[in-house]
Design a protein around this motif. Structure first.
Motif, PDB file in Angstrom:
ATOM      1  N   VAL A 119      41.973  47.152  35.576  1.00 31.85           N
ATOM      2  CA  VAL A 119      41.491  46.914  36.933  1.00 31.85           C
ATOM      3  C   VAL A 119      42.240  45.705  37.481  1.00 31.85           C
ATOM      4  N   ASP A 120      42.108  45.463  38.765  1.00 34.08           N
ATOM      5  CA  ASP A 120      42.764  44.303  39.363  1.00 34.08           C
ATOM      6  C   ASP A 120      42.172  43.027  38.777  1.00 34.08           C
ATOM      7  N   ALA A 121      43.043  42.096  38.406  1.00 31.57           N
ATOM      8  CA  ALA A 121      42.591  40.803  37.898  1.00 31.57           C
ATOM      9  C   ALA A 121      42.179  39.929  39.077  1.00 31.57           C
ATOM     10  N   GLU A 122      41.507  38.805  38.786  1.00 33.95           N
ATOM     11  CA  GLU A 122      41.049  37.917  39.856  1.00 33.95           C
ATOM     12  C   GLU A 122      42.222  37.370  40.655  1.00 33.95           C
ATOM     13  N   LYS A 123      43.265  36.964  39.958  1.00 33.04           N
ATOM     14  CA  LYS A 123      44.440  36.434  40.651  1.00 33.04           C
ATOM     15  C   LYS A 123      45.499  37.525  40.667  1.00 33.04           C
ATOM     16  N   ALA A 124      46.573  37.350  39.949  1.00 34.62           N
ATOM     17  CA  ALA A 124      47.632  38.356  39.871  1.00 34.62           C
ATOM     18  C   ALA A 124      47.560  39.043  38.522  1.00 34.62           C
ATOM     19  N   GLY A 125      47.956  40.300  38.485  1.00 33.98           N
ATOM     20  CA  GLY A 125      48.018  41.031  37.235  1.00 33.98           C
ATOM     21  C   GLY A 125      46.969  42.120  37.162  1.00 33.98           C
ATOM     22  N   ALA A 126      47.024  42.861  36.056  1.00 35.87           N
ATOM     23  CA  ALA A 126      46.088  43.948  35.799  1.00 35.87           C
ATOM     24  C   ALA A 126      45.269  43.593  34.560  1.00 35.87           C
ATOM     25  N   LEU A 127      43.952  43.483  34.717  1.00 35.73           N
ATOM     26  CA  LEU A 127      43.057  43.118  33.629  1.00 35.73           C
ATOM     27  C   LEU A 127      42.767  44.351  32.779  1.00 35.73           C
ATOM     28  N   VAL A 128      43.021  44.261  31.486  1.00 38.88           N
ATOM     29  CA  VAL A 128      42.773  45.370  30.570  1.00 38.88           C
ATOM     30  C   VAL A 128      41.284  45.385  30.242  1.00 38.88           C
ATOM     31  N   VAL A 129      40.604  46.486  30.594  1.00 41.33           N
ATOM     32  CA  VAL A 129      39.179  46.621  30.313  1.00 41.33           C
ATOM     33  C   VAL A 129      38.917  47.618  29.193  1.00 41.33           C
ATOM     34  N   GLY A 130      39.943  48.329  28.765  1.00 38.32           N
ATOM     35  CA  GLY A 130      39.782  49.282  27.670  1.00 38.32           C
ATOM     36  C   GLY A 130      41.120  49.610  27.060  1.00 38.32           C
ATOM     37  N   GLY A 145      40.551  42.325  27.756  1.00 34.46           N
ATOM     38  CA  GLY A 145      40.521  40.969  28.295  1.00 34.46           C
ATOM     39  C   GLY A 145      41.909  40.424  28.578  1.00 34.46           C
ATOM     40  N   ASP A 146      42.967  41.083  28.054  1.00 32.76           N
ATOM     41  CA  ASP A 146      44.339  40.657  28.351  1.00 32.76           C
ATOM     42  C   ASP A 146      44.657  40.971  29.809  1.00 32.76           C
ATOM     43  N   VAL A 147      45.547  40.186  30.392  1.00 30.84           N
ATOM     44  CA  VAL A 147      46.006  40.431  31.759  1.00 30.84           C
ATOM     45  C   VAL A 147      47.497  40.722  31.679  1.00 30.84           C
ATOM     46  N   LEU A 148      47.896  41.922  32.127  1.00 33.72           N
ATOM     47  CA  LEU A 148      49.308  42.304  32.140  1.00 33.72           C
ATOM     48  C   LEU A 148      49.947  41.729  33.400  1.00 33.72           C
ATOM     49  N   ARG A 155      57.219  42.988  38.210  1.00 33.96           N
ATOM     50  CA  ARG A 155      56.036  42.142  38.308  1.00 33.96           C
ATOM     51  C   ARG A 155      54.829  43.014  38.614  1.00 33.96           C
ATOM     52  N   ILE A 156      53.701  42.686  37.984  1.00 38.81           N
ATOM     53  CA  ILE A 156      52.478  43.461  38.180  1.00 38.81           C
ATOM     54  C   ILE A 156      51.445  42.555  38.835  1.00 38.81           C
ATOM     55  N   ASP A 157      51.061  42.913  40.073  1.00 40.54           N
ATOM     56  CA  ASP A 157      50.062  42.141  40.809  1.00 40.54           C
ATOM     57  C   ASP A 157      48.703  42.824  40.824  1.00 40.54           C
ATOM     58  N   SER A 158      48.649  44.128  40.509  1.00 42.03           N
ATOM     59  CA  SER A 158      47.388  44.866  40.549  1.00 42.03           C
ATOM     60  C   SER A 158      47.450  46.011  39.550  1.00 42.03           C
ATOM     61  N   ALA A 159      46.328  46.698  39.396  1.00 43.43           N
ATOM     62  CA  ALA A 159      46.280  47.851  38.493  1.00 43.43           C
ATOM     63  C   ALA A 159      47.162  48.979  39.025  1.00 43.43           C
ATOM     64  N   ALA A 160      47.260  49.113  40.344  1.00 41.57           N
ATOM     65  CA  ALA A 160      48.121  50.147  40.931  1.00 41.57           C
ATOM     66  C   ALA A 160      49.587  49.857  40.613  1.00 41.57           C
ATOM     67  N   ASP A 161      49.987  48.571  40.646  1.00 39.74           N
ATOM     68  CA  ASP A 161      51.363  48.216  40.270  1.00 39.74           C
ATOM     69  C   ASP A 161      51.638  48.594  38.823  1.00 39.74           C
ATOM     70  N   LEU A 162      50.653  48.382  37.953  1.00 37.02           N
ATOM     71  CA  LEU A 162      50.816  48.752  36.548  1.00 37.02           C
ATOM     72  C   LEU A 162      50.993  50.257  36.411  1.00 37.02           C
ATOM     73  N   ALA A 163      50.178  51.030  37.118  1.00 39.13           N
ATOM     74  CA  ALA A 163      50.273  52.494  37.038  1.00 39.13           C
ATOM     75  C   ALA A 163      51.638  52.975  37.507  1.00 39.13           C
TER      76      ALA A 163
END
Length: 197
Positions: A119-130, A145-148, A155-163
């Motif tokens: 999911v989207d992390a609080e700041k930048a990145g994608a927070l791994v929830v599973g 709990g890791d943030v990609l 660069r990954i700013d959100s979960a959509a960027d990661l996808a």
């Protein structure tokens, strides 16, 4: 005015006259009634508990039967012949007939995956929830709990960027993940995106 002397109450097991009782104390009839009442209460509680458990099992069986019946009705609706009479159902294939042809597989190339839910992390990145076990993310060392922050040089700013970044990666090719752990430390991990089959 008359003065009265205060008399202390006798101790249990002593004679009211002040001396100790000469022998064993007489049985108390109210104690037997108390024990009988406790036994009846315990038996009633055991019976009630058994009844509740058995009724719960019965209700569960009824619920499972109702759900199974509903699914059976759904399957029968799916099998009905299109354009046939209202009650027409396809005959079940005989064990000696040729198997039905399978639909052709999709010719598009399968999409790669890291085997993580983010999911989207609080700041930048994608927070791994599973993290799917087994999976490429688990093999690489990702934990919940890791943030990609980056995949290779993307660069990954959100979960959509990661996808999008994972979708552009080639299945079977190594990628470098820049990760910020829950503890605050940064690390680069190597993962090999796989294909969902």
């Amino acid at each position: 005015m008359e003065q009265t002397a205060l008399r202390p109450k006798p101790m249990p097991g002593q004679d009211p006259g002040g001396g100790a009782a000469p022998g064993p104390t007489a049985p108390r009839p109210h104690a037997a009634r108390r024990r009988a009442r406790r036994l009846r209460t315990a038996l009633f509680a055991l019976f009630t508990g058994s009844l509740l458990v058995l009724s719960g099992v019965g209700l569960g069986a009824v619920g499972v039967t109702a759900i199974g019946t509903g699914r059976l009705a759904d399957l029968q609706r799916q099998v009905r012949l299109p354009g046939g009479p209202a009650g027409a159902v396809r005959p079940a294939p005989s064990p000696h007939s040729a198997p039905a042809p399978r639909p052709a597989p999709d010719t598009a190339s399968p999409a790669p995956t890291l085997g993580v839910e983010a999911v989207d992390a609080e700041k930048a990145g994608a927070l791994v929830v599973g993290v799917h076990v087994p999976g490429p993310g688990c093999t690489a060392g990702l934990v919940r709990g890791d943030v990609l922050l980056a995949l290779d040089r993307t660069r990954i700013d959100s979960a959509a960027d990661l996808a999008r970044a994972v979708a552009r990666a080639r299945p079977g090719a190594r990628v470098t993940l820049t990760v910020r752990h829950r503890s605050g430390g940064y690390q680069q991990l190597t993962a090999v995106p796989g294909v969902v089959t």
